[in-house]
Write an enzyme that holds these catalytic residues in place. Structure first.
Site, short mmCIF file in Angstrom:
data_model
loop_
_atom_site.label_atom_id
_atom_site.label_comp_id
_atom_site.label_asym_id
_atom_site.label_seq_id
_atom_site.Cartn_x
_atom_site.Cartn_y
_atom_site.Cartn_z
N CYS A 400 55.41 47.22 38.56
CA CYS A 400 55.06 46.02 39.30
C CYS A 400 56.23 45.05 39.44
O CYS A 400 56.40 44.43 40.50
CB CYS A 400 53.86 45.34 38.67
SG CYS A 400 54.08 44.98 36.94
N HIS A 444 51.63 41.65 34.20
CA HIS A 444 51.80 41.99 35.62
C HIS A 444 52.76 40.99 36.24
O HIS A 444 52.95 39.89 35.72
CB HIS A 444 50.43 41.94 36.31
CG HIS A 444 50.43 42.53 37.68
ND1 HIS A 444 50.93 43.77 37.97
CD2 HIS A 444 49.97 42.03 38.87
CE1 HIS A 444 50.78 44.02 39.26
NE2 HIS A 444 50.20 42.96 39.83
N ASP A 459 50.49 40.48 46.36
CA ASP A 459 50.76 41.46 45.31
C ASP A 459 51.19 42.77 45.93
O ASP A 459 50.34 43.55 46.38
CB ASP A 459 49.51 41.66 44.44
CG ASP A 459 49.83 42.48 43.20
OD1 ASP A 459 50.99 42.94 43.08
OD2 ASP A 459 48.94 42.65 42.35
#
Lengths: 645, 322
Positions: A400, A444, A459
């Protein structure tokens, strides 16, 4: 009493547990020294030999205290205090001679055991500390009791029955105050996200299965896709690494008033954060109000008033809408790009010219990640100097943080202010217990870009691996990579359920015991008052009814007529004399005894006894009448006799 | 620092006088005393105050760290502290003390007074770690468990018949945090007889009528330095003229021999009387041992001749009260 072996052994065990429990506060050489001293005491106790003389103990104390003092700066005041206290206790045990010394020892043990709670609040460890505390209480009891006394369970349970309600009432109702002064905290490495975000830092965090925080929602639970727990803003990029801007390190209170746009939902929730030694805490979207142990800083970040050294809970309510822009300074910071990563910048500029609308630009980036062969992996290949270029156009495999970093750089190059947000996404929802457990592995990174004066959430990971956002990390990873996350014992199903149950218990523990604060207390008082006024009259009525019933039961005529009338008469007449007779002696035996002692009254006493026996044992009504007459006739004699005995 | 010590003693004496007035009203002496609520006092011991300090420290620690577990510990210790008041009270209450016999002994020697202890509670560890001593006497180590009688020492140098001083019974059981105590007045006396004087023993051991006894008698009297209370008639005036600083008297030893089984105390006062009483006491003991009949002639009282332990006790009591 002092030389009793069990007592010495008990104290040794307590000190050993203290040494283990306070391990955090000791460097290795201190632990080793303490352990050696304990071993010495153990050996001498075992062989019932004399220990070191007082002189040597004093020399030892002086030397060790000096060494600890030299270590003070490194250890910090709190740890120094614990070190000195345990040293004192160990040396005291080594040269224990007098009763008052043993008392001091027990006292210091109490204090040290309570101090253990500064370092440990875990339920199991707390239970262990309480157990050791009970051991110390027992040694305290032995110290003041005759030798060879045995605790009776009956007595102990009776004492516990008195103590428990008293204890809990004090805990719940005794006033709680704010901290009186600043206290020294321990020097312990912090856990969780740090102030810098390397391409590899989140992967490391993900391998940690420990709990980060827990959340309970008081009303509606927001959708899973909205579970983005913001903790840090990374706004400075140096070509490889993202860092927190110094602007954010200054703790400024959020000045802007967030007006709620119609239609936007709110979430009210309580977060129970594990000790992280940091001040950064977690919140959804735009927090608007919080309990007073945390503060809402600029840009919707939540910070603790002091570093979170122990499990802390705070109440918060968020408006589920993007964070507003704070200042123009923010704009310039989030447009800056360093030299390097030329390919990405060119790509970004090109996209920027192609799509004038910001939302279209974001959609294009999403499409790029979806259409090109990008992979989501826990073990991405290492990257060189121009890390973003290399990731976007060569390796195309990342976690991520790689995607967030690349997306932010593209957005900045296209002229849209963007930043990387570090935090946690998702969590395990436990329906039955009603809480969300967020672990470190849920760490994250995502992107926020400025559009219409608001920082919109974007995202990029969701484009590559939507399952990561919608279910969990495990769903995305290959079996091989899951293996990496599940080492050893976690494979056994039984152990896993056991640890899960333990976690639930631990949750209740933190909510009811650790999280109990003045707010809860006020509520409790309030409820008590309400309940009291509501239930006072019925309660009063019930109590008075019970009292009446008890009075009736005791005073009812039947209670007296249980014994024959003759006995009652005689007892009335002989009130003073009967009082002195032993319980097992019968009335007639008592009368005969008086008859033998007082020869002048022997005759009529004998008659009285005869008629009494006839009346009681033969149920003779005539004898009863006779008894009454006799009693009447000899009333004066009886009075005289009573005066004499 | 003697001045300070005496001040402290004086203060303590004053305090004890005040307390005694209060105690006499609260518990007048009686032959049997049962410890009930109105007789038991409870206050924290020094260790109890330290324990309280610990609780306060833990409260501060718990509040400053906002740590509920430390607060829980603090409240746990506080509830134990409070419970100890009840336990301490229970350990003392229901105990009955009595002193059935008047103790007797000789002045200057410690005498042991036997106190009977009994309890309503039949269990073995109902009353433990009791320490008993008479007020003004040295404290004794505590009794581990309850025993039916306990002997307590009293030492006093003055002969006479005394009322038992208040008995202090105290206990720190179970945690040494609270001291429960009671001052118990038992309606009983104790007798201190004049301590038998060994010096005269040899003279009296010789039976009456032997040669040596006669010699002493004929030789006249033994000379002794004058002591306060000696009769002026016995002064040897000639010697006084020679040496006025050291007056000398003629010791009258002839009286006992005149009536061998009568112990006679001449009318005197002060040290002379005491000496006569000590000698008389020795005579009585010896006479009783030899099995003769004997009596006592005091200036204002005569006890008829008899023998046996009761006679001895009667005579000794007469001497003690002389």
């Amino acid at each position: 009493m002092l030389k009793q072996k069990p007592l010495l052994m008990l104290w040794l065990a307590i000190q050993l547990s203290l040494l283990i429990l306070l391990q955090q506060a000791f460097t290795s050489w201190i632990s080793a020294t303490f352990a050696a001293l304990l071993l010495l005491r153990l050996l001498t106790t075992w062989r019932a030999k004399e220990t070191l003389s007082l002189k040597w103990v004093n020399v030892l104390a002086a030397v060790l205290t000096l060494a600890l003092l030299l270590n003070l700066k490194q250890a910090g005041v709190l740890h120094f205090m614990l070190q000195i206290l345990l040293l004192a206790a160990i040396l005291r045990l080594l040269a224990l001679q007098q009763l008052y010394e043993a008392r001091q020892l027990v006292w210091v043990h109490y204090f040290l055991l309570a101090s253990c709670f500064i370092l440990h609040q875990d339920m199991l460890l707390a239970a262990f500390i309480m157990l050791v505390l009970m051991g110390n209480l027992y040694s305290h009891f032995l110290l003041f009791s005759p030798a060879g006394i045995h605790l009776k369970w009956q007595r102990v349970s009776r004492a516990a029955l008195i103590i428990l309600p008293l204890w809990l009432a004090m805990f719940m109702l005794f006033p709680r105050l704010a901290p009186f002064w600043q206290i020294p905290t321990a020097n312990v490495a912090s856990t969780g996200l740090s102030d810098t975000l390397d391409p590899g830092s989140i992967e490391q965090l993900v391998q940690d299965n420990s709990l980060a925080f827990r959340v309970e929602f008081s009303a509606d639970i927001p959708a899973r896709s909205q579970w983005y727990w913001r903790a840090r803003l990374y706004e400075d990029f140096d070509g490889r690494r993202w860092q927190v801007n110094p602007l954010r390190s200054r703790s400024g209170k959020d000045g802007s008033v967030t007006e709620r746009s119609p239609g936007s939902a709110t979430a009210q929730y309580r977060v129970i954060a594990e000790a992280s030694q940091q001040r950064h805490l977690f919140a959804l979207a735009t927090p608007v109000s919080s309990s007073n142990n945390v503060a809402i800083a600029a840009s919707g970040l939540v910070k603790a008033v002091k570093p979170v050294t122990q499990r802390t809970s705070y109440q918060i309510s968020s408006v589920l809408q993007p964070v507003k822009q704070q200042s123009d300074e923010e704009l310039t910071i989030n447009l800056t790009l360093p030299e390097g990563n030329e390919q990405t910048r060119a790509f970004g500029r090109q996209l920027g010219q192609q799509f004038q609308q910001t939302s279209a630009l974001v959609a294009a980036i999403t499409a790029h990640f979806q259409q090109q062969p990008y992979f989501y992996s826990l073990t991405p290949p290492p990257l060189g100097a121009n890390s973003v270029d290399q990731f976007l156009f060569n390796t195309r495999t990342g976690f991520c943080s790689h995607y967030a970093s690349a997306a932010a750089v593209i957005l900045r190059a296209a002229g849209v202010p963007a930043r990387v947000v570090g935090g946690y996404q998702g969590g395990d929802w436990h329906q039955q217990q009603g809480y969300l457990a967020v672990r470190q592995r849920e760490a994250h990174a995502w992107v926020e870009y400025l559009d219409n004066g608001k920082w919109q959430l974007f995202d990029p990971t969701a484009a590559v691996a939507p399952e990561r956002i919608l279910s969990s990390l495990d769903a995305v990873l290959s079996a091989e990579q899951r293996q990496l996350l599940n080492p050893g014992w976690r494979k056994f199903a039984l152990l896993q359920t056991l640890s899960l149950q333990l976690m639930h218990l631990d949750y209740y523990w933190s909510v009811w015991v650790l999280g109990f604060d003045d707010n809860n207390q006020r509520q409790l008082w309030h409820q008590l008052k309400q309940q009291l006024t509501r239930y006072a009259y019925p309660l009063l009525a019930v109590i008075s009814l019970l009292l009446c019933a008890a009075a009736w039961y005791l005073l009812r005529p039947g209670a007296v007529t249980a014994q024959p009338e003759a006995s009652r008469l005689l007892q009335q007449a002989l009130a003073g004399m009967v009082k002195q007779k032993p319980a097992q002696q019968s009335l007639s035996a008592c009368l005969r005894h008086y008859a033998s002692q007082h020869p002048t009254d022997r005759n009529w006493l004998q008659q009285l006894t005869d008629s009494y026996e006839q009346a009681v044992f033969n149920n003779d009504a005539a004898a009863l009448r006779l008894l009454k007459q006799q009693l009447k006739r000899h009333r004066a004699d009886l009075r005289r006799l009573q005066r004499r005995v | 620092m003697p001045a300070l010590a005496t001040l402290k003693q004086r203060l303590h004496q004053r305090y004890w006088q005040l307390i005694s007035v209060y105690l006499d009203k609260r518990q007048p002496a009686s032959s049997k005393v049962k410890l009930v609520q109105r007789l038991i006092f409870i206050l924290p011991t020094r260790y109890g105050w330290w324990f309280l300090l610990l609780i306060v420290l833990l409260y501060l620690l718990g509040t400053n760290y906002q740590n509920n577990l430390i607060l829980l510990t603090c409240y746990l210790l506080l509830s134990v502290f409070l419970l100890c008041i009840v336990l301490c009270y229970q350990n003392l209450s229901g105990l009955t003390l009595h002193c059935p016999v008047a103790a007797e002994g000789f002045a200057g020697q410690p005498i042991y007074i036997s106190i009977g202890l009994s309890s309503d509670n039949s269990s073995a560890d109902a009353h433990v770690m009791l320490s008993l001593h008479f007020v003004g006497q040295a404290p004794q180590p505590p009794l581990a468990t309850l025993c039916s009688t306990v002997n307590l020492a009293i030492s006093n140098t003055q002969r006479g018949k005394y009322r038992l001083p208040r008995l202090k019974i105290s206990s720190q059981y179970p945690f040494g945090l609270w001291r429960g105590w009671s001052y118990v007045a038992l309606a009983q006396d104790y007798w201190l007889y004049p301590s038998p004087d060994g010096q005269v023993k040899r003279d009296l051991n010789a039976s009456a009528g032997t040669k040596e006894q006669h010699a002493v008698q004929q030789h006249g009297d033994i000379l002794a330095p004058y002591r306060h209370g000696d009769s002026v008639r016995h002064l040897i005036w000639k010697r006084l003229a020679r040496d006025p600083a050291n007056p000398v008297v003629r010791e009258q030893l002839s009286a006992p021999e005149a009536e061998p089984s009568w112990v006679i105390i001449p009318p005197a006062s002060g040290e002379a009387l005491e000496r006569a009483l000590r000698q008389g006491c020795r005579q009585l003991l010896d006479l009783e041992q030899s099995g003769q009949q004997y009596g006592v002639k005091l200036p204002h009282l005569t006890i008829a001749q008899s023998s046996g332990p009761q006679q001895l006790q009667r005579c000794l009591q007469a001497l003690a009260l002389c």
